[in-house]
Every structure is written in C-alpha cells, then in structure tokens.
Design an enzyme around this catalytic site. Structure first.
Site, PDB file in Angstrom:
ATOM      1  N   GLU A 166       0.856  -1.194   0.000  1.00  0.00           N
ATOM      2  CA  GLU A 166       0.000   0.000   0.000  1.00  0.00           C
ATOM      3  C   GLU A 166       0.880   1.227   0.000  1.00  0.00           C
ATOM      4  O   GLU A 166       1.980   1.195   0.543  1.00  0.00           O
ATOM      5  CB  GLU A 166      -0.886   0.031   1.259  1.00  0.00           C
ATOM      6  CG  GLU A 166      -1.906  -1.079   1.319  1.00  0.00           C
ATOM      7  CD  GLU A 166      -2.795  -0.960   2.564  1.00  0.00           C
ATOM      8  OE1 GLU A 166      -2.749   0.083   3.251  1.00  0.00           O
ATOM      9  OE2 GLU A 166      -3.518  -1.915   2.831  1.00  0.00           O
TER      10      GLU A 166
ATOM     11  N   LYS B 222       2.373   4.427   1.421  1.00  0.00           N
ATOM     12  CA  LYS B 222       2.524   4.895   2.792  1.00  0.00           C
ATOM     13  C   LYS B 222       2.390   6.415   2.788  1.00  0.00           C
ATOM     14  O   LYS B 222       3.277   7.124   2.330  1.00  0.00           O
ATOM     15  CB  LYS B 222       3.878   4.471   3.366  1.00  0.00           C
ATOM     16  CG  LYS B 222       4.032   4.872   4.821  1.00  0.00           C
ATOM     17  CD  LYS B 222       5.332   4.370   5.393  1.00  0.00           C
ATOM     18  CE  LYS B 222       5.372   4.542   6.897  1.00  0.00           C
ATOM     19  NZ  LYS B 222       5.224   5.916   7.338  1.00  0.00           N
TER      20      LYS B 222
HETATM   21  P1  AMP Z   1       6.007   5.186  11.072  1.00  0.00           P
HETATM   22  O1  AMP Z   1       5.275   6.339  11.694  1.00  0.00           O
HETATM   23  O2  AMP Z   1       7.141   5.608  10.208  1.00  0.00           O
HETATM   24  O3  AMP Z   1       6.384   4.128  12.094  1.00  0.00           O
HETATM   25  O4  AMP Z   1       5.014   4.432  10.061  1.00  0.00           O
HETATM   26  C1  AMP Z   1       3.813   3.855  10.478  1.00  0.00           C
HETATM   27  C2  AMP Z   1       2.661   4.811  10.188  1.00  0.00           C
HETATM   28  O5  AMP Z   1       2.462   4.968   8.794  1.00  0.00           O
HETATM   29  C3  AMP Z   1       1.318   4.320  10.655  1.00  0.00           C
HETATM   30  O6  AMP Z   1       1.137   4.513  12.029  1.00  0.00           O
HETATM   31  C4  AMP Z   1       0.369   5.176   9.832  1.00  0.00           C
HETATM   32  O7  AMP Z   1       0.149   6.395  10.513  1.00  0.00           O
HETATM   33  C5  AMP Z   1       1.156   5.501   8.577  1.00  0.00           C
HETATM   34  N1  AMP Z   1       0.589   4.958   7.330  1.00  0.00           N
HETATM   35  C6  AMP Z   1       0.559   5.606   6.158  1.00  0.00           C
HETATM   36  N2  AMP Z   1       0.013   4.869   5.199  1.00  0.00           N
HETATM   37  C7  AMP Z   1      -0.323   3.683   5.759  1.00  0.00           C
HETATM   38  C8  AMP Z   1      -0.928   2.495   5.262  1.00  0.00           C
HETATM   39  N3  AMP Z   1      -1.287   2.358   3.983  1.00  0.00           N
HETATM   40  N4  AMP Z   1      -1.109   1.472   6.147  1.00  0.00           N
HETATM   41  C9  AMP Z   1      -0.730   1.585   7.437  1.00  0.00           C
HETATM   42  N5  AMP Z   1      -0.166   2.689   7.957  1.00  0.00           N
HETATM   43  C10 AMP Z   1       0.049   3.739   7.123  1.00  0.00           C
END
Ligand code: AMP
Length: 585
Positions: A248, A250
C-alpha cells in the site's frame, strides 16, 4: 482504603529508578487494595482519573491551585508565592505549605482513596457557570484533610503533572503478577491493547481472573491500540520474509481511527486522543461514506492542496487545535483526505482476528468513497520488479514509500511486528531519512542563545527495556522565534532530576520527562562513547550517535514518546549503512 497507604507507595516509587523495584512496590499496593478501589488506584497511578481516550483532563490552572493552597493553609500569599518560585513544583509547595500550616483543622478526617477519587472526578466534570467556585471547594475539601504527603500528590494530579514515571506496561506487569502469574502477562497486555483502559483490565482480572480478560472485546467508541510496523531496508528482504504481499502507499499524515455509528462519529489519534473536533471534514465525509452501519475504520489523514490536488506538508494541519472558528477556517484552507486502509469492526462483528484480505474487502464494502474519504492505493504482488514500479509511483504521488502487509495476518493491536513492514524512500541513503527523537534534556545556551537552550538532549526509544536512551545533542534547525520559545514550550515536561526512564551518560542542565517528539534529520550514524542508545552492541562502551542532527521544524505532536524511532531501528539503519559502505568500491 486509606489514601495514606497509596501515597506511601508512591513515595517509594518516586525514589527508585529501577523498573523491577517499581513493579514490586505496585504489586504490594495492588494486593492491599480492596476490589472496589482497584481501578481508581490504577488510574491515579497513571496520573489520571479515566482512561486517556475519554479526554477528561483535570488540568486546573496553577494560579488557582496556588490560591486554594494559600487559603487551605492560612499562610501568607506572598510566602506561598515565594515557595512556588523556589520550587517550581506545585506538589512540593503544597507539601511544605501543609506542613507549615498555622492551624490544623479541628475535625480533619483521614482521606480515603474513594473520597480523593470522587472529588477529583467531580473537579474534572464540573463545567459552566459557577464551576470555578465549585472546583475550588472540592479541592479545598481535600487539602483541608490531607497530610503534607497526600497534598503533594493531590496537587500534582489536579495540575496534570503526576508523572510517577510508571509506564503503562509496568502496570500491566504488576496486574499479571498480582492476579495471575508472570506467564499470563501477555494476556493482560492483550486485554489492554484491545480496550486501552487499564482500569477496566484491573476490574476484569481482579473479579473474574483470566476469564474476565477474554470478555474484554473490541467496542465501538473505545479505541484499540494501533498495530505498528517494522521496517526493512530492501524490497528483496520484504519478499523473502513475506512472499506474496499486499503493498500500500505509505501516506505521510496523521493516523486516524474512526468509530462510526448511525448517530455518531468519533476520531482518535494514534496516541488515542479524541481528535473528532479537529477534523470536521472527515467526520462529515464518513457520515456520508458509511451509511446506516456501525464500523471502526483506520486510515491516514493527509492535507491536500485543493487547487492542485497534491499533498501538502503535514505541518499545515498538525496543529489544528484551539477555537472552533479557526478549525473551520483551516478545514477550508487545507482540507484533509482520509486514505482508509483497514476495517476493524463491522456491524458489531470484531474483524481483528480475520486475515488482512478479508478486512480489506470489508473496508471496501462498508466505506463508500467521496471527496474526503478514499482507499489507500494497494496492489497484491510477489514480484520485486512490480513492487519497484509501484514504489516509484507512490513517491511520485507524494507518499513516503510503501507499507507491505501480510495477506493472512490478523490485526494485532498494540504490536510492532513483521506482519506490517514499512519501506521508505530514503533507505537507499539511510540517513537522509528523518527520525523521530524524544527530548529528554537541555543544555543552557550561551551568547546569542543565553536565556534559552543551546542544545537539546535527544533520545531514541528502547522498547525492550521501556527506556529512552540518548543519541544526540540537537542544536541546529531552530529559527530564532522557536529558540526563544523553547523553555516555555518544554516547561510542562521539566523535572528536577533525570527521570527514571531516561538513560544518559551526559549530565543535562535541565531534564525533561520523555514527552515531546521532534523530527530530526541526520547525516550519518556513528559509534560514540558519549551516547547510550544501543550501548555496547557494536563496540564495548559505545552507543550510536547521529552525526550533524538538524531539527526539521516538525513537532511530532501526533506521536507519543513510545512512538519515536526505536533503538532497534537505529541499529538496523546503522547496519544497512555499513553494508553499503563495504559494498562500495
Ligand atoms: P512510522 O510512523 O514511520 O512508524 O510508520 C507507520 C505509520 O504509517 C502508521 O502509524 C500510519 O500512521 C502511517 N501509514 C501511512 N500509510 C499507511 C498504510 N497504507 N497502512 C498503514 N499505515 C500507514
């Protein structure tokens, strides 16, 4: 139960920096606590009176509390003000003031846990006309009967600065040890992850044992703790681990957990705060998108330029608080779109045990898309080539990278695992990637920065030990205005000494409770004897440090300290960087 018993244990907890000792003290306290007081003691230990997500804040104005202390002790106002200036901790002021009280009240009655809790709860729920006077009366009633030590904790509670330093997971450990065995700890944590309510977990396990925990289920309008992602450095590694996956986009925004019924919509942040008021356009969008059904849906909210349709930097909405008129104006100026990616509950059915593929189907069946509600762009594949292409598309669309999700994986609340793996754009040059670090200390500024801070001491989160370990001093990237305001902005987290959960070899001039998360960009990771992140892992006596760190200007208000970059992630970045250096000629 007498409140005195509770504060006796709090004093012991305050005096230790060892998590195991803290747990022991807590276990003894929980064993002594009668069932009817148990949830109250748990909430008080967390420094609250209700679970976080209810958003019930005590936070009385410090000036007002000072007045009540003055009144309750009959001391001179100027004297109490002086104490406040000297100590900076209203709890200590209350403790000393009650000790020095001219007249002991004639008929003071020893405080019970129930009484303290009842008054605090009433203070929190008072609103409207005359509420200030009623709050004052409720607090005076407590302070009039409190011992100095009790007053210290009551006052810290009402100003919202309890901060015993007991992590939620320490309470989880203590509940398992008190009412079951150490081996059952994960079941207790699971119940907490589903309910986000340690008081509820305490009630269940103390009255019905482990069976009680199983009865705690996902429920509408009570947020579940978010499933988290691991990270890997290459798409090859991801496919090696997962085989065929769903990829997906991000999105770089704010994670939103939406609870929707026929009559009500509530939004929660990743940190489980209720943020419904901040995003009227999402609430409205969901009302139309999910008609006549109950659902819990998760997604990422991203600001979109209404002229170009392109994503905007997240800073545009990260501070959507304050007055309703401002929020409405911002919602018009920088509207956000929710890219939904998961469906956890559908018409009363808990979908979290179901595999990803089923939940995604449910999502597309439950949510109709519209201007502010869309699905995350996704693709199922087992080809690295196809993934690379999809990754480029994601970057072009303004996304950070990709999320890879195991097709058969259930939704694991509160867990960081390899069922979800993030893959971000800067991995090819690991340290042009930003990291999120927690402010744990500061060093006094000199010259132009006199009166403010010269640098902040920043830490990464060590999940295993539940500690914050330092990894750099951060002094660049602050503009003059931010710099000037730093002491004021960080004031709320100030501590007299190094907090129990902070591991540092450096002696900061000022310590902070780990609360504030900043986004930092660094040039590279190096081994350093000064810092404690990953200490001894790569070389004895040395930890990992960020070289040339720079504040990006982004306050990660959407992240709690435990959501910061972890020590493990830093290690992985370091190792991948080494690999690359070795590989290059
Ligand atoms: P990080 O903050 O770098 O640890 O990345 C995880 C975060 O990415 C999640 O908590 C979501 O807020 C965000 N995110 C963005 N797109 C997605 C997606 N398609 N699926 C899950 N999380 C996502």
């Amino acid at each position: 139960m007498q409140f005195a018993r509770v504060v006796e244990v709090y004093d012991k907890i305050e005096a230790t920096t060892k998590r195991l000792e803290m747990t022991d003290h807590l276990v003894r306290l929980l064993r002594d606590t009668p069932l009817e007081d148990l949830d109250k003691v748990v909430y008080l230990t967390q420094g609250r009176i209700h679970p976080d997500y209810m958003g019930i804040e005590l936070g009385l104005a410090e000036k007002m509390v000072l007045r009540v202390v003055t009144h309750a002790t009959g001391l001179d106002e100027s004297k109490v003000n002086r104490m406040w200036k000297d100590k900076g901790d209203l709890g200590l002021v209350a403790e000393d003031a009650i000790s020095a009280r001219r007249q002991k009240p004639l008929e003071s009655i020893p405080l019970t846990v129930a009484k303290v809790y009842e008054n605090l709860d009433a203070i929190a729920s008072e609103s409207g006309e005359g509420s200030q006077e009623r709050k004052v009366r409720l607090l005076s009633d407590l302070l009039g009967n409190a011992t100095p030590r009790e007053a210290k904790y009551i006052v810290r509670m009402v100003v919202g600065k309890m901060r015993l330093g007991v992590a939620d997971m320490t309470i989880v450990d203590a509940l398992a040890l008190t009412f079951a065995t150490k081996a059952d700890r994960d079941r207790v944590e699971q119940a907490y992850n589903v309910s986000s309510d340690l008081g509820e977990v305490a009630r269940a396990i103390s009255t019905k044992g482990l069976k009680g925990l199983d009865e705690i289920r996902l429920k509408l309008f009570r947020p579940i703790r978010a499933m988290l992602a691991e990270r890997l450095e290459t798409l090859e590694e991801i496919f090696k681990r997962m085989g065929k996956v769903a990829l997906e986009y991000k999105y770089d925004g704010l994670r939103v957990q939406a609870h929707v019924s026929r009559t009500k919509v509530q939004l929660f942040s990743r940190h489980l705060e209720n943020i419904t008021e901040q995003f009227p356009e999402i609430v409205e969008g969901l009302r139309t998108a999910i008609r006549g059904r109950d659902a819990i849906v998760e997604g990422e909210a991203v600001p979109v330029d209404s002229n170009t349709g392109e994503f905007l930097p997240f800073q545009e909405v990260s501070r959507r608080r304050g007055r309703k008129t401002d929020v409405d104006r911002m919602a018009k100026e920088f509207p956000v779109t929710l890219f939904s990616f998961d469906c956890l509950l559908r018409d009363g059915e808990d979908l979290t045990p179901r595999p990803y593929t089923e939940r995604r189907k449910a999502l597309e069946a439950v949510v109709g898309t519209g201007e502010t509600i869309r699905y995350s762009t996704s693709r199922v594949t087992e080809s690295v080539k196809e993934a690379e292409k999809f990754f480029d598309e994601a970057l072009q669309a303004g996304c950070e990278g990709l999320m890879a999700k195991a097709l058969d994986s259930p939704y694991e609340a509160g867990a960081r695992g390899f069922q979800w793996i993030k893959f971000k754009k800067e991995y090819s040059a690991a340290l042009s990637d930003t990291i999120d670090l927690v402010v744990v200390g500061a060093f006094a500024g000199r010259g132009k920065r006199a009166g403010s801070y010269g640098a902040l001491l920043m830490a990464a989160y060590d999940e295993e030990a539940d500690m914050f370990r330092t990894t750099c001093k951060l002094g660049t990237g602050f503009d003059d205005e931010t710099l000037r305001k730093l002491p004021e902005k960080l004031k709320g987290a100030r501590q007299d000494r190094r907090p129990a959960r902070v591991d540092s070899k450096l002696e900061a001039d000022v310590w902070f409770n780990p609360e504030v998360v900043l986004e930092v960009r660094g040039a590279e990771l190096t081994v350093s004897p000064v810092h404690t992140a990953a200490a001894g892992v790569i070389r004895p006596g040395a930890g990992l440090a960020i070289r040339f760190p720079r504040f990006t200007g982004r306050w990660r208000d959407d992240k709690g300290p435990e959501d910061a970059t972890t020590v493990k992630e830093l290690l992985e970045m370091y190792r991948s960087q080494l690999k690359r250096t070795k590989a290059s000629p």
